[in-house]
Design an enzyme around this catalytic site. Structure first.
Site, short mmCIF file in Angstrom:
data_model
loop_
_atom_site.label_atom_id
_atom_site.label_comp_id
_atom_site.label_asym_id
_atom_site.label_seq_id
_atom_site.Cartn_x
_atom_site.Cartn_y
_atom_site.Cartn_z
CG ASP A 39 6.14 16.69 7.10
OD1 ASP A 39 5.52 15.92 7.47
OD2 ASP A 39 7.21 16.78 6.63
CG ASP A 94 6.79 11.61 10.76
OD1 ASP A 94 7.13 10.73 9.64
OD2 ASP A 94 6.48 12.90 10.63
#
Lengths: 257, 446
Positions: free
Chosen positions: B262, B364
């Site tokens: 990420d 997320d």
């Protein structure tokens, strides 16, 4: 061990904290954030205490016997010291954050140090209470008979009341501690540390539930009265509040002082 | 569909895809063969959304203060004033998702039973030696991450060549699978746990209504709260699937690797997500609402940036402003705080103050919930570990939003939270738990 015990003990232990949260903290996002950061600081202090205890145990090679008990007592006392140290560190952080917020927007009223003291105390208290009691609570939902081996059958009630008093004590300690730091009255810090050690030490004589619980409650009431006067309350304001004569004296209406 | 049928469990294929997709769209897509493409498309869509956010950022920066014409000096003040509110607007859904996942894990035994693995994690962890197990989990992670990277790149390619229909179809198929199939399985397991009988007609009616309203809310129009609730539900369902089908050590290594990915993908100049964002910015296109949780409070229909070329799925919060880029998993999430649309757009009735919102990628949500759910599932009935991970993740999210307010650009939401979560999981499980257990058994309080 029924649902009644579970709900009863849960509300005894966490009811006041939940009420304090709903009425004073939940409405303001900044306070919620400071509460969670306070809880995080307590968590980190617990981590360091556990690390210390773990290292002490590995040094003594995990031998069974009275040494384990002494190590545990030492672990508890060191943990109290570390918690108060982290409370001081949180104070320092809040001081810096307050100054930062003020410098960025001087018009906006940043939360006062007293309010942050209360919020941080509540954060510490909630985290401390939850960590101490939630495993016991979840066990109370399962099957079993309390005290079947000769222990007291009031185990759950005792733990619930103890958790409640610890949460409230943390709130009062937070207020007194921050005030002592603000006014550079180091004696206040010392008193907070000593009463915290005293309360933890009282739990060592857990065989006598009545004694340690009652004395802890007495200490809590004394701390509460001291915190009330430290936070700016007075007999007059208390009278006004109880007679609902002046709503400015209510806690959550206080502006930064 | 063949792939799906051939796999042991329907979730197997879905998992991997879903994770990718989740960020973009509900996992059901994973289960399909076309998932591959979909995922890429989704990822692209996600990035696109992120891109749009960034576009909006530049465009809206001048209206940051929410009131057109306000001097930029007020921008900071308003950012700070709203900063805390945005943090809470994200705390609440993340907390709700985690509560749903933890409640399910603790009560429904189905999700903690080992019932096979995804094909993306082919190496088993039932090996006798620790070294072999570690090696297997690292290999599993490598395979999973490379699939994710491949799908991301495919998505960028799809997006670059404007295969919007493909992406939309993929998103819709994914949501269908999540909202109908996974909900049906979840409901079945919950009913089994509580020994409640439900006849098929009632079941059909319930699942049909739930799924149809979900599809409408997510892909078309619906009340914001309902859409948020559905997004939370599908993130929770996806996270549960991951918790069930990822073996233990692989799950932790994957969590770590995903946060690193990420970070790299969002911040590196050559990262796929960043490229996607830039492409979307060039085209000035909106993001697919199905992949992002939006906390925008008010929105108006007459938004200036409606893009007729992007099909259907314009949701409410499809407001070009405040989009948080976050991709479903692995993708960097760009929590961004954007201002309401440009003042010039025909929304005289815009309440600009209320328009501020924050967007967080569904990926997320999923990975936060996977971390907390795994802590709850494996922590030997210990609630302290779960709570510690929960607080750690919230603190990480807080820090990320603080950085967002400082840097004002797309940021990955996974690294800080997952790092804190992992640190606290392992330290609480190994250090704090024995200490607290010993204290509790002697009834000592610290």
């Amino acid at each position: 061990m029924t649902a009644a015990v579970f709900f009863g003990c849960a509300f005894i232990a966490f009811g006041p904290a939940l009420a304090l949260y709903i009425f004073t903290i939940a409405t303001e996002p900044l306070r919620v954030i400071f509460l969670i950061i306070g809880a995080f600081f307590w968590l980190v202090s617990l981590l360091f205490s556990s690390l210390f205890w773990f290292m002490a145990r590995t040094i003594t090679d995990n031998k069974d016997g009275p040494i384990q008990k002494y190590l545990l007592i030492l672990g508890v006392l060191v943990s109290v010291l570390i918690q108060e140290m982290f409370r001081f560190m949180y104070y320092k952080l809040l001081k810096k954050a307050s100054e930062g917020l003020k410098s960025i927007n001087p018009d906006e009223t940043a939360p006062s140090m007293r309010l942050l003291a209360y919020v941080s105390g509540l954060g510490f208290g909630i985290m401390s209470g939850v960590f101490a009691f939630v495993n016991t609570l979840s066990d109370s939902l399962g099957p079993g008979t309390v005290g079947i081996h000769g222990d007291s059958p009031q185990f759950f009630l005792n733990s619930a009341f103890m958790t409640l008093v610890i949460i409230l004590l943390h709130v009062f300690w937070g207020i007194i501690f921050f005030d002592g730091c603000e006014k550079k009255k180091w004696s206040a810090l010392l008193v907070v540390l000593l009463t915290h050690l005293l309360v933890s030490a009282l739990t060592f004589i857990s065989s006598h539930y009545g004694i340690n619980l009652v004395s802890t409650y007495i200490i809590m009431v004394l701390m509460g009265i001291w915190a009330f006067f430290v936070a700016g309350g007075s007999c007059r304001s208390l009278k006004f509040c109880l007679l609902c004569q002046d709503k400015d004296f209510l806690l959550f209406n206080q502006r930064s002082r | 569909m063949l792939t799906f049928m051939a796999s042991d469990s329907e979730e197997e294929v879905c998992d991997e895809r879903t994770s990718l997709m989740s960020a973009e769209s509900p996992p059901p897509r994973c289960c399909q063969e076309a998932r591959q493409g979909l995922e890429d498309g989704e990822n692209a869509a996600q990035w696109r959304s992120q891109d749009s956010e960034e576009d909006l950022d530049d465009a809206d920066r001048y209206v940051c203060s929410g009131v057109p014409g306000q001097p930029l000096g007020l921008e900071e003040e308003l950012t700070l004033k709203y900063g805390a509110k945005h943090v809470i607007m994200l705390f609440v859904p993340v907390t709700l998702c985690m509560i749903v996942v933890v409640a399910t894990i603790k009560s429904v035994r189905f999700y903690t039973e080992k019932n096979g693995q995804l094909i993306y994690t082919p190496f088993t962890e039932d090996t006798p030696s620790v070294g072999q197990r570690l090696l297997n989990s690292v290999l599993n992670t490598l395979i999973m991450i490379s699939v994710i990277v491949a799908m991301t790149i495919f998505l960028v390619v799809l997006y670059k060549y404007r295969c919007y229909k493909f992406i939309h179809g993929w998103l819709i198929m994914s949501s269908l699978m999540l909202l109908f199939l996974f909900t049906y399985i979840y409901l079945g397991e919950v009913l089994k746990t509580y020994n409640v009988a439900m006849d098929y007609p009632t079941l059909f009616l319930t699942v049909w209504n739930f799924g149809a309203v979900g599809m409408v809310c997510i892909h078309w129009k619906g009340p914001l709260v309902l859409q948020q609730a559905y997004l939370i539900m599908i993130s929770a369902l996806m996270a549960l699937v991951f918790i069930k089908y990822l073996p233990e050590w692989s799950a932790w290594v994957i969590l770590g690797a995903i946060s690193v990915y990420d970070l790299v993908a969002v911040l590196c100049p050559k990262g796929p997500l960043r490229m996607l964002v830039e492409t979307a910015q060039e085209r000035n296109e909106p993001i697919f609402p199905a992949l992002i949780y939006s906390s925008a409070m008010v929105w108006t229909v007459g938004m200036a940036k409606l893009d007729p070329s992007s099909q259907g799925a314009l949701q409410l919060p499809y407001d070009p402003e405040m989009e948080d880029s976050y991709d479903s998993f692995g993708e960097p999430s760009y929590p961004e705080v954007f201002e309401p649309p440009l003042p010039g757009s025909p929304e005289g009735e815009l309440e600009e103050e209320e328009e501020r919102g924050v967007k967080l990628g569904l990926g997320d949500f999923i990975f936060y919930s996977v971390l907390v759910g795994k802590a709850a599932a494996t922590g030997s009935g210990d609630w302290n570990t779960t709570l510690a991970c929960f607080v750690a993740i919230l603190i990480g999210l807080c820090l990320t939003l603080l950085l967002l307010a400082v840097f004002k650009k797309a940021l990955p939401a996974l690294p800080i939270s997952i790092t804190f979560g992992l640190i606290f999981y392992f330290s609480t499980d190994n250090l704090v738990r024995p200490f607290m257990d010993t204290l509790a058994s002697h009834q000592l309080y610290i």
